[in-house]
Design an enzyme around this catalytic site. Structure first.
Site, PDB file in Angstrom:
ATOM      1  N   SER A  84       3.036  12.093  -8.635  1.00 13.63           N
ATOM      2  CA  SER A  84       2.694  13.368  -9.190  1.00 13.63           C
ATOM      3  C   SER A  84       1.502  12.671 -10.244  1.00 13.63           C
ATOM      4  O   SER A  84       0.613  13.792  -9.735  1.00 13.63           O
ATOM      5  CB  SER A  84       3.518  13.670 -10.584  1.00 13.63           C
ATOM      6  OG  SER A  84       5.167  13.890 -10.101  1.00 13.63           O
ATOM      7  N   TRP A 119       9.856   1.845   3.475  1.00 11.12           N
ATOM      8  CA  TRP A 119      10.630   3.309   3.126  1.00 11.12           C
ATOM      9  C   TRP A 119       9.862   4.175   3.851  1.00 11.12           C
ATOM     10  O   TRP A 119       9.712   5.617   3.960  1.00 11.12           O
ATOM     11  CB  TRP A 119       9.445   3.577   1.417  1.00 11.12           C
ATOM     12  CG  TRP A 119       8.453   2.557   0.594  1.00 11.12           C
ATOM     13  CD1 TRP A 119       7.710   1.780   0.318  1.00 11.12           C
ATOM     14  CD2 TRP A 119      10.041   1.924  -0.488  1.00 11.12           C
ATOM     15  NE1 TRP A 119       7.686   0.996  -0.633  1.00 11.12           N
ATOM     16  CE2 TRP A 119       9.016   1.080  -1.164  1.00 11.12           C
ATOM     17  CE3 TRP A 119      10.755   2.350  -0.439  1.00 11.12           C
ATOM     18  CZ2 TRP A 119       9.957   0.815  -2.074  1.00 11.12           C
ATOM     19  CZ3 TRP A 119      11.325   1.525  -1.473  1.00 11.12           C
ATOM     20  CH2 TRP A 119      11.121   0.158  -2.037  1.00 11.12           C
ATOM     21  N   GLY A 152      28.088  19.062 -19.608  1.00 15.14           N
ATOM     22  CA  GLY A 152      29.054  18.611 -20.771  1.00 15.14           C
ATOM     23  C   GLY A 152      29.306  16.625 -20.121  1.00 15.14           C
ATOM     24  O   GLY A 152      28.436  15.721 -19.049  1.00 15.14           O
ATOM     25  N   SER A 191       1.116  -1.425   0.025  1.00 10.55           N
ATOM     26  CA  SER A 191      -0.501  -0.520  -0.097  1.00 10.55           C
ATOM     27  C   SER A 191       0.875   1.054   0.599  1.00 10.55           C
ATOM     28  O   SER A 191       1.755   1.957   0.501  1.00 10.55           O
ATOM     29  CB  SER A 191      -1.335   0.068   0.851  1.00 10.55           C
ATOM     30  OG  SER A 191      -0.525  -0.051   2.488  1.00 10.55           O
ATOM     31  N   GLU A 197       5.680  10.633  -1.255  1.00  9.11           N
ATOM     32  CA  GLU A 197       4.241  11.606  -0.079  1.00  9.11           C
ATOM     33  C   GLU A 197       3.678  12.163  -0.744  1.00  9.11           C
ATOM     34  O   GLU A 197       2.893  12.850  -1.177  1.00  9.11           O
ATOM     35  CB  GLU A 197       5.033  13.184   0.284  1.00  9.11           C
ATOM     36  CG  GLU A 197       5.450  12.737   1.801  1.00  9.11           C
ATOM     37  CD  GLU A 197       5.946  14.281   2.486  1.00  9.11           C
ATOM     38  OE1 GLU A 197       4.512  14.914   2.436  1.00  9.11           O
ATOM     39  OE2 GLU A 197       7.158  14.584   3.163  1.00  9.11           O
ATOM     40  N   THR A 233      11.692   6.753   5.751  1.00  6.95           N
ATOM     41  CA  THR A 233      12.510   8.167   6.294  1.00  6.95           C
ATOM     42  C   THR A 233      12.753   8.841   8.019  1.00  6.95           C
ATOM     43  O   THR A 233      12.884   8.203   8.750  1.00  6.95           O
ATOM     44  CB  THR A 233      11.881   9.501   5.668  1.00  6.95           C
ATOM     45  OG1 THR A 233      11.682   9.025   3.867  1.00  6.95           O
ATOM     46  CG2 THR A 233      13.374  10.753   5.535  1.00  6.95           C
TER      47      THR A 233
HETATM   48  C1  LIG Z   1      13.245   7.373  -0.434  1.00  4.91           C
HETATM   49  C2  LIG Z   1      11.786   7.450  -0.144  1.00  4.91           C
HETATM   50  C3  LIG Z   1      11.428   7.781   1.325  1.00  4.91           C
HETATM   51  C4  LIG Z   1       9.952   6.986   1.190  1.00  4.91           C
HETATM   52  N1  LIG Z   1       9.917   7.619   3.330  1.00  4.91           N
HETATM   53  C5  LIG Z   1       8.351   7.499   3.381  1.00  4.91           C
HETATM   54  C6  LIG Z   1       7.867   7.759   4.654  1.00  4.91           C
HETATM   55  O1  LIG Z   1       8.801   8.569   5.496  1.00  4.91           O
HETATM   56  N2  LIG Z   1       6.942   7.681   5.202  1.00  4.91           N
HETATM   57  C7  LIG Z   1       6.361   6.791   4.130  1.00  4.91           C
HETATM   58  O2  LIG Z   1       4.899   6.151   5.067  1.00  4.91           O
HETATM   59  N3  LIG Z   1       6.086   6.474   2.608  1.00  4.91           N
HETATM   60  C8  LIG Z   1       7.248   6.655   2.476  1.00  4.91           C
HETATM   61  N4  LIG Z   1       7.797   6.441   1.407  1.00  4.91           N
HETATM   62  C9  LIG Z   1       6.789   5.472   1.068  1.00  4.91           C
HETATM   63  C10 LIG Z   1       5.939   6.510  -0.798  1.00  4.91           C
HETATM   64  O3  LIG Z   1       5.703   7.485   0.038  1.00  4.91           O
HETATM   65  C11 LIG Z   1       5.133   5.853  -1.791  1.00  4.91           C
HETATM   66  O4  LIG Z   1       6.623   4.835  -2.512  1.00  4.91           O
HETATM   67  C12 LIG Z   1       4.654   6.454  -2.309  1.00  4.91           C
HETATM   68  O5  LIG Z   1       3.488   6.436  -2.057  1.00  4.91           O
HETATM   69  C13 LIG Z   1       4.577   5.381  -3.561  1.00  4.91           C
HETATM   70  O6  LIG Z   1       3.914   4.480  -3.381  1.00  4.91           O
HETATM   71  P1  LIG Z   1       4.325   3.074  -4.065  1.00  4.91           P
HETATM   72  O7  LIG Z   1       6.167   3.051  -4.171  1.00  4.91           O
HETATM   73  O8  LIG Z   1       4.114   1.873  -3.653  1.00  4.91           O
HETATM   74  O9  LIG Z   1       4.011   2.736  -5.554  1.00  4.91           O
HETATM   75  P2  LIG Z   1       2.518   2.756  -6.315  1.00  4.91           P
HETATM   76  O10 LIG Z   1       1.315   3.224  -5.137  1.00  4.91           O
HETATM   77  O11 LIG Z   1       2.368   1.114  -6.316  1.00  4.91           O
HETATM   78  O12 LIG Z   1       2.323   3.061  -7.523  1.00  4.91           O
HETATM   79  C14 LIG Z   1       3.388   2.176  -9.056  1.00  4.91           C
HETATM   80  C15 LIG Z   1       2.537   3.770 -10.143  1.00  4.91           C
HETATM   81  O13 LIG Z   1       1.027   4.403 -10.109  1.00  4.91           O
HETATM   82  C16 LIG Z   1       0.668   4.940  -9.954  1.00  4.91           C
HETATM   83  N5  LIG Z   1      -0.483   5.027  -9.757  1.00  4.91           N
HETATM   84  C17 LIG Z   1      -0.976   4.320  -8.975  1.00  4.91           C
HETATM   85  N6  LIG Z   1      -2.519   4.680  -8.131  1.00  4.91           N
HETATM   86  C18 LIG Z   1      -2.475   5.126  -9.910  1.00  4.91           C
HETATM   87  C19 LIG Z   1      -3.873   5.402  -9.826  1.00  4.91           C
HETATM   88  N7  LIG Z   1      -4.724   5.294  -9.161  1.00  4.91           N
HETATM   89  N8  LIG Z   1      -3.881   6.452 -10.879  1.00  4.91           N
HETATM   90  C20 LIG Z   1      -3.441   6.657 -11.733  1.00  4.91           C
HETATM   91  N9  LIG Z   1      -1.750   6.590 -11.414  1.00  4.91           N
HETATM   92  C21 LIG Z   1      -1.815   5.344 -10.208  1.00  4.91           C
HETATM   93  C22 LIG Z   1       1.763   5.633  -9.199  1.00  4.91           C
HETATM   94  O14 LIG Z   1       1.852   7.072  -9.788  1.00  4.91           O
HETATM   95  C23 LIG Z   1       3.301   5.069  -9.988  1.00  4.91           C
HETATM   96  O15 LIG Z   1       3.598   5.893 -10.940  1.00  4.91           O
HETATM   97  C24 LIG Z   1       9.448   6.240   0.820  1.00  4.91           C
HETATM   98  C25 LIG Z   1       9.681   6.596  -0.484  1.00  4.91           C
HETATM   99  C26 LIG Z   1      10.827   6.351  -0.912  1.00  4.91           C
HETATM  100  C27 LIG Z   1      10.939   5.840  -2.321  1.00  4.91           C
END
Ligand SMILES: Cc1cc2nc3c(=O)[nH]c(=O)nc-3n(C[C@H](O)[C@H](O)[C@H](O)COP(=O)(O)OP(=O)(O)OC[C@H]3O[C@@H](n4cnc5c(N)ncnc54)[C@H](O)[C@@H]3O)c2cc1C
Length: 390
Positions: A376, A166, A349, A140, A373, A168
């Site tokens: 996009s 994930w 470059g 999630s 957070e 931070t």
């Molecule tokens: C370096 C790092 C630090 C982080 N720090 C924290 C933290 O401190 N606390 C915390 O709780 N989380 C943290 N996160 C987690 C971060 O918030 C999530 O990675 C992020 O919300 C995306 O979730 P996901 O990786 O599961 O991607 P997914 O939700 O699986 O998304 C994958 C792709 O599908 C797209 N997508 C998903 N649903 C839809 C939709 N309905 N419509 C269109 N496109 C969609 C997304 O835009 C993305 O391009 C961190 C992540 C990273 C990489």
């Protein structure tokens, strides 16, 4: 939002008060003199220098909005934004350490903590305790409220089981605002926020991720196995965690916008300087109109993104609704950061493509702005909902 808020003539958005200038200059000096020499090594080893965290507390930038009665600086949200921008201009990992502390953890405690929790935690948050914010799980991310970490009441404690991903500041934090569900079948209405200290029984920090960018900022898995949390550590009301998560992240997004304009400025400054030093065809490459136009375009985009960040932050401080502006700010500032840092690499470059020069790191660091957070796409979904009135 009303078009006018006050009778006084409006000032330019980027005009700072004397106090804000002093505050910004203090951090800028710290970032240039103390942080910059450490950046390359921290990035290479993927480890944040522990002394720096201590120094952030001493600088007074870990409890910016915490009122003085709780030992904080009693400042405004806008100052948190200035701090994140200035640090990220030199190192985005430093920027996010301070960002999570102020815009997520302190913010949630200030808004949702009861008096006893505020007295227990806020003085420490301002003085020595680093916080983390744990919402995401392996299954999630964007669909954050599908989280599976379970909390069950047993006597005067909750027992938590599950895993977070994930997170931070995971490695260095002493306290975690962690979201779990009391009842998975209740959907978002089961979600509850807990204050979890790192030495609570059944709590452990797991694997630390090896990342593309913001490598020095720790990103960790959290493991909860029959983790015992006193009832008094529920933040807000049981079942109202979704509201805390949504509202905290709205502010957090402005902080990420600030991180992105800091990154873009940092890369731009290097590129503009290099262009005036590097000679080809017998003259500095900055004498070529093609390069001048690139540098001008970059500066223009940074200015636009910065005005959005500052406006959203000042809206927050003015107490007006800023949800749409925060989403737009994060969306746009992360696009600008990616474009500007990419151009900075090109202006350098071949040298820009190597680790011997500073610009490739800015480009790697910028990428996260479109992901955490709320990706996009999730910002666009929020903006679409608000502008279409759905
Ligand atoms: C370096 C790092 C630090 C982080 N720090 C924290 C933290 O401190 N606390 C915390 O709780 N989380 C943290 N996160 C987690 C971060 O918030 C999530 O990675 C992020 O919300 C995306 O979730 P996901 O990786 O599961 O991607 P997914 O939700 O699986 O998304 C994958 C792709 O599908 C797209 N997508 C998903 N649903 C839809 C939709 N309905 N419509 C269109 N496109 C969609 C997304 O835009 C993305 O391009 C961190 C992540 C990273 C990489």
């Amino acid at each position: 939002m009303p078009d006018t808020l006050q009778a006084a003539p409006p000032t330019p958005l980027t005009t700072l008060t004397e106090d804000e200038i002093l505050f910004r200059d203090n951090i800028r000096q710290f970032a240039d003199e103390r942080l910059r020499p450490l950046v390359k090594e921290m990035d290479e080893h993927g480890v944040f220098n522990k002394d720096l965290i201590h120094e952030f507390f001493q600088l007074g930038i870990m409890g910016i909005e915490i009122p003085e009665e709780y030992g904080g600086a009693g400042g405004k949200f806008f100052e948190s934004i200035l701090a994140v921008e200035e640090l990220s201009r030199v190192d985005a990992s430093a920027g996010v350490v301070v960002d999570v502390q102020n815009t997520l953890v302190n913010n949630a405690l200030l808004r949702w903590g009861n008096e006893e929790q505020k007295r227990r935690y806020l003085p420490r948050m301002a003085a020595e305790l680093l916080g983390a914010y744990a919402l995401s799980e392996a299954g999630s991310g964007s669909d954050a409220f599908a989280l599976q970490t379970r909390a069950q009441l047993q006597g005067s404690d909750y027992i938590l089981n599950g895993r977070k991903l994930w997170i931070t500041n995971g490695k260095e934090a002493g306290v975690f605002i962690l979201f779990a569900t009391l009842d998975p079948s209740a959907g978002y209405k089961g979600i509850t926020a807990f204050l979890i200290e790192k030495d609570f029984p059944g709590f452990a920090v797991g694997k630390k991720e090896d990342k593309l960018g913001i490598r020095a900022s720790s990103t960790c898995e959290l493991i909860l196995e029959d983790c015992r949390v006193p009832k008094s550590n529920v933040l807000g009301e049981p079942g109202k965690g979704y509201k805390i998560a949504i509202e905290t992240l709205n502010e957090g997004r402005i902080g990420i916008g600030a991180q992105m304009i800091g990154i873009a400025r940092g890369a731009w400054e290097f590129a503009a300087k290099y262009a005036q030093e590097r000679k080809q065809f017998g003259k500095p490459i900055a004498d070529f109109q093609g390069i001048q136009f690139q540098i001008a375009q970059m500066a223009t985009e940074i200015e636009a993104a910065r005005m959005m960040v500052y406006n959203a932050a000042r809206m927050k401080d003015a107490g007006v609704n800023f949800v749409k502006e925060a989403a737009m700010t994060k969306l746009f500032a992360s696009q600008v950061a990616e474009r500007v840092t990419s151009l900075a690499v090109e202006i350098y470059g071949g040298y820009g493509f190597t680790r011997d020069y500073p610009v490739e790191k800015f480009w790697r660091d910028a990428k996260i702005g479109k992901i955490y957070e709320g990706t996009s796409n999730m910002q666009l979904a929020t903006i679409a909902k608000l502008v279409l009135g759905k």
